[in-house]
Design an enzyme around this catalytic site. Sequence first.
Site, PDB file in Angstrom:
ATOM      1  N   LYS A  57      26.695  -5.376  52.450  1.00 37.43           N
ATOM      2  CA  LYS A  57      25.504  -5.504  53.325  1.00 37.43           C
ATOM      3  C   LYS A  57      24.616  -6.483  52.391  1.00 37.43           C
ATOM      4  O   LYS A  57      23.995  -7.227  53.023  1.00 37.43           O
ATOM      5  CB  LYS A  57      24.850  -4.199  53.551  1.00 37.43           C
ATOM      6  CG  LYS A  57      25.621  -3.358  54.642  1.00 37.43           C
ATOM      7  CD  LYS A  57      24.567  -2.490  55.369  1.00 37.43           C
ATOM      8  CE  LYS A  57      25.255  -1.450  56.509  1.00 37.43           C
ATOM      9  NZ  LYS A  57      24.456  -0.635  56.955  1.00 37.43           N
ATOM     10  N   LYS A 115      38.834  -3.106  62.498  1.00 31.91           N
ATOM     11  CA  LYS A 115      38.380  -1.940  63.085  1.00 31.91           C
ATOM     12  C   LYS A 115      37.288  -2.410  64.385  1.00 31.91           C
ATOM     13  O   LYS A 115      36.690  -3.416  64.166  1.00 31.91           O
ATOM     14  CB  LYS A 115      37.465  -1.038  62.130  1.00 31.91           C
ATOM     15  CG  LYS A 115      36.834   0.230  62.521  1.00 31.91           C
ATOM     16  CD  LYS A 115      36.204   0.548  61.357  1.00 31.91           C
ATOM     17  CE  LYS A 115      34.903   1.535  62.099  1.00 31.91           C
ATOM     18  NZ  LYS A 115      33.917   2.158  61.362  1.00 31.91           N
ATOM     19  N   LYS A 141      30.951  -2.156  67.059  1.00 33.60           N
ATOM     20  CA  LYS A 141      29.798  -2.636  68.195  1.00 33.60           C
ATOM     21  C   LYS A 141      29.179  -3.749  68.005  1.00 33.60           C
ATOM     22  O   LYS A 141      28.394  -4.403  68.557  1.00 33.60           O
ATOM     23  CB  LYS A 141      29.100  -1.328  68.683  1.00 33.60           C
ATOM     24  CG  LYS A 141      28.321  -0.908  67.612  1.00 33.60           C
ATOM     25  CD  LYS A 141      27.704   0.702  67.701  1.00 33.60           C
ATOM     26  CE  LYS A 141      27.311   1.392  66.584  1.00 33.60           C
ATOM     27  NZ  LYS A 141      27.480   2.789  66.864  1.00 33.60           N
TER      28      LYS A 141
END
Length: 337
Positions: free
Chosen positions: A120, A202, A205
Site C-alpha cells: 500500500k 484474485k 472490487k
Amino acid sequence: MEEELKKERKKVILSGIQPTGIFTLGNYIGAVRHWGLMQEEYQCAYFVADLHSLTVRQEPAELRRRTLEAFALLLACGVDPEKSLVFVQSHVCNHAELSWILSCYSPFGALSRMTQFKDKAAKHADNVNAGLFTYPALMAADILLYQPDYVPVGEDQRQHLEFTRDVVEHFNGIYGNVFRMPEAYIAKTGARIMSLQEPTKKMSKSDTNPNAFITILDDPKVIVSKFRRAVTDSETEVCFREGKDGINNLMSIYSAVTGMSFEQIEHDFEGKGYGDFKAEVGSAVAEKLRPIREKFAELMADRSYLEQQCKIGAEKAAEISARTLLKVKKKIGLLLP
Ligand code: TRP
C-alpha cells in the site's frame, strides 16, 4: 461427560470487512457466505472495519454511505443480529483505545515487514501515513478485545493474524494470561475466486475493468453478460486441470453456488461447449444472489431499522470489549478513573 460438554462455552469467531465497496462474488463465496452458516455452531462477532479504511483517503459522504451499506450487506448475506454480534468498528471506541496500547507493544521492525504495508505504501506513495503503518495494531485490538478462538481471514490477512499472535505471546509473556490466542479459521470449502478477465489474479472490487468482477448486487443481466465474456482458454472441454485457470475458476464458482462436485460438473457438461457452461454459471450465480439483492433493497429502504441494529450491536460490543480493556489497563498500570 455430557454435562461437562454442555457447560463448555461456545467457541467464538470474529471477523471484519472494510466498507470499500459492494462485496464481490469472491468476498461472498470466500468469506461472508460462511459467516451466516457459522452462526449456529459458534458465537460470532462481525463488524464493518471503517477505521481501517481511513488508512487510504476516503471521500467522507461516500465512506458514510458505504459503511451503512456494508452493514446492510452483512445482514442481507445471512448474518442474523439476533444470533451474532454485528456492529460498526468506529461505534465502539474501545477498538481505538486498545489499538493505541497495543501499538506500544508492536515492534517497529515487525510492522515494517508487513507485505500489505509495503504494497500500500508503494501504491499510495503520496500518502504513506502512520495509520497505514500501525494498521496491524488496530487489527490486533479488534480481535483481542473479543477473545475469539478463531478468526476467518483471507490469504492477504494471514500475516496480520500472525502479527496478532505474536502480540499475544509478547503481552501474555509479560503480564500473564490476558489474551486468548486466536487461530486462523480455514473454511472447509475455501475457494479463492479469481478475476473473470485475468483468472490468475484474485477477484477484486477495485479492479479497473468492471467485467473482471461480479458484485453481489449486480443486475442478473449484467451477471450473465460478464460470465459470457469471461476469459477461458482455447480448448473446449469443461474440466478442472492445471493451466485452465479461467475454467477452473468458473467451475469453483459453479460448484460453490450449486453445491455440485467437480466430477458432477464435468459429467454434466461433457460434450457441451464453453458457451453453454458460461451461460449456465451466469444464470446460477444470478439466481443465487437474487434473494440477497432483494433483502438488501428492503433493508436500505428502512434506514431506521438499520440504525437501530447498529446501535444495539455497538452497545453489546462495547460491553463485551470493555471487560478485556479493563483487564489490560489494570495489568499495564493505568490508574483507573
Ligand atoms: N483488515 C481486514 C481486511 O482488510 C479487515 C479487518 C479489520 C479484520 N479488523 C479485522 C479481519 C479483524 C479480521 C479480524 O480484510
